[in-house]
Motif scaffolding. Structure first.
Motif, PDB file in Angstrom:
ATOM      1  N   LYS A   1      51.761  30.782  29.166  1.00  0.00           N
ATOM      2  CA  LYS A   1      50.412  31.127  29.650  1.00  0.00           C
ATOM      3  C   LYS A   1      49.938  30.065  30.642  1.00  0.00           C
TER       4      LYS A   1
ATOM      5  N   GLU B   1      49.167  30.476  34.734  1.00  0.00           N
ATOM      6  CA  GLU B   1      47.929  30.049  35.378  1.00  0.00           C
ATOM      7  C   GLU B   1      48.212  29.072  36.517  1.00  0.00           C
TER       8      GLU B   1
ATOM      9  N   SER C   1      40.303  32.609  36.375  1.00  0.00           N
ATOM     10  CA  SER C   1      39.348  33.614  35.880  1.00  0.00           C
ATOM     11  C   SER C   1      39.804  35.040  36.200  1.00  0.00           C
ATOM     12  N   ASP C   2      40.712  35.192  37.148  1.00  0.00           N
ATOM     13  CA  ASP C   2      41.246  36.514  37.503  1.00  0.00           C
ATOM     14  C   ASP C   2      42.569  36.824  36.806  1.00  0.00           C
TER      15      ASP C   2
ATOM     16  N   THR D   1      44.515  37.729  33.379  1.00  0.00           N
ATOM     17  CA  THR D   1      44.320  38.249  32.027  1.00  0.00           C
ATOM     18  C   THR D   1      45.662  38.243  31.316  1.00  0.00           C
TER      19      THR D   1
ATOM     20  N   ILE E   1      47.559  39.354  27.920  1.00  0.00           N
ATOM     21  CA  ILE E   1      47.420  40.247  26.772  1.00  0.00           C
ATOM     22  C   ILE E   1      48.412  39.786  25.703  1.00  0.00           C
TER      23      ILE E   1
ATOM     24  N   HIS F   1      41.878  48.145  31.551  1.00  0.00           N
ATOM     25  CA  HIS F   1      41.789  47.006  32.464  1.00  0.00           C
ATOM     26  C   HIS F   1      41.411  47.476  33.869  1.00  0.00           C
TER      27      HIS F   1
ATOM     28  N   LYS G   1      37.827  46.254  35.505  1.00  0.00           N
ATOM     29  CA  LYS G   1      37.865  45.380  36.681  1.00  0.00           C
ATOM     30  C   LYS G   1      37.674  46.138  37.992  1.00  0.00           C
TER      31      LYS G   1
END
Length: 177
Positions: free
Chosen positions: A11, A15, A26-27, A29, A31, A56, A60
């Motif tokens: 993760k 990022e 922040s954009d 996601t 899961i 989603h 969005k």
């Protein structure tokens, strides 16, 4: 992706990779669903995945989805499952897609020879039919390589070869679904 129990590491790597590409955290996601395990040999439930993807898209207000084609680029079952889920929703709930005004582009899987001839695939890709063709500049290719290097936990020997020789680091052909 929690393959090899590296979910948190991967993760953070995702990022970091997105940051290199100019995509803010922040954009992004992630899961984490127990019925959608990160495993190259596991096919995900089409209906479950389709439901998540549609939610989603609606939340969005997404108007373009880019996903894998039926070959998943590398035959990765999770990648193929994403294609199947998006295709399923487009066929079963076509009126909703029209209402959302969302389009789908699928990344073309190519044979092994084309996959690893890097920029030499550009002339071939230019000659073949497609709906969209992205050819990266030298600067963009270097940026893509930096982004790939952020995924340190996944950079096994063959992925280093991928970063060096894959045409996907230079050219990507897509088709409308």
């Amino acid at each position: 992706g929690n393959y090899y129990n590296q979910g948190e590491i991967r993760k953070k790597e995702l990022e970091q990779s997105c940051c290199v590409l100019g995509i803010p955290a922040s954009d992004v996601t992630v899961i984490d669903h127990r019925d959608l395990p990160d495993n190259p040999a596991v096919e995900w439930d089409t209906h479950l995945l389709a439901t998540i993807v549609l939610k989603h898209i609606e939340a969005k207000n997404i108007n373009l989805v880019v996903t894998f084609d039926a070959g998943g680029v590398s035959g990765h079952a999770n990648h193929i499952s994403l294609y199947s889920a998006v295709r399923y929703t487009m066929v079963i709930i076509s009126s909703l897609w029209e209402q959302l005004r969302c389009h789908v582009l699928v990344l073309e899987s190519v044979n092994l020879l084309r996959k690893y001839i890097s920029f030499l695939d550009v002339p071939i890709s230019c000659l073949l039919p497609r709906d969209a063709l992205f050819i990266l500049t030298e600067e963009e290719t270097e940026q893509a390589k930096r982004a790939m290097r952020c995924h340190r936990s996944q950079l096994l020997w063959f992925r280093h070869l991928y970063v060096l020789f894959s045409r996907y680091m230079v050219v990507n052909s897509l088709h409308l679904l």
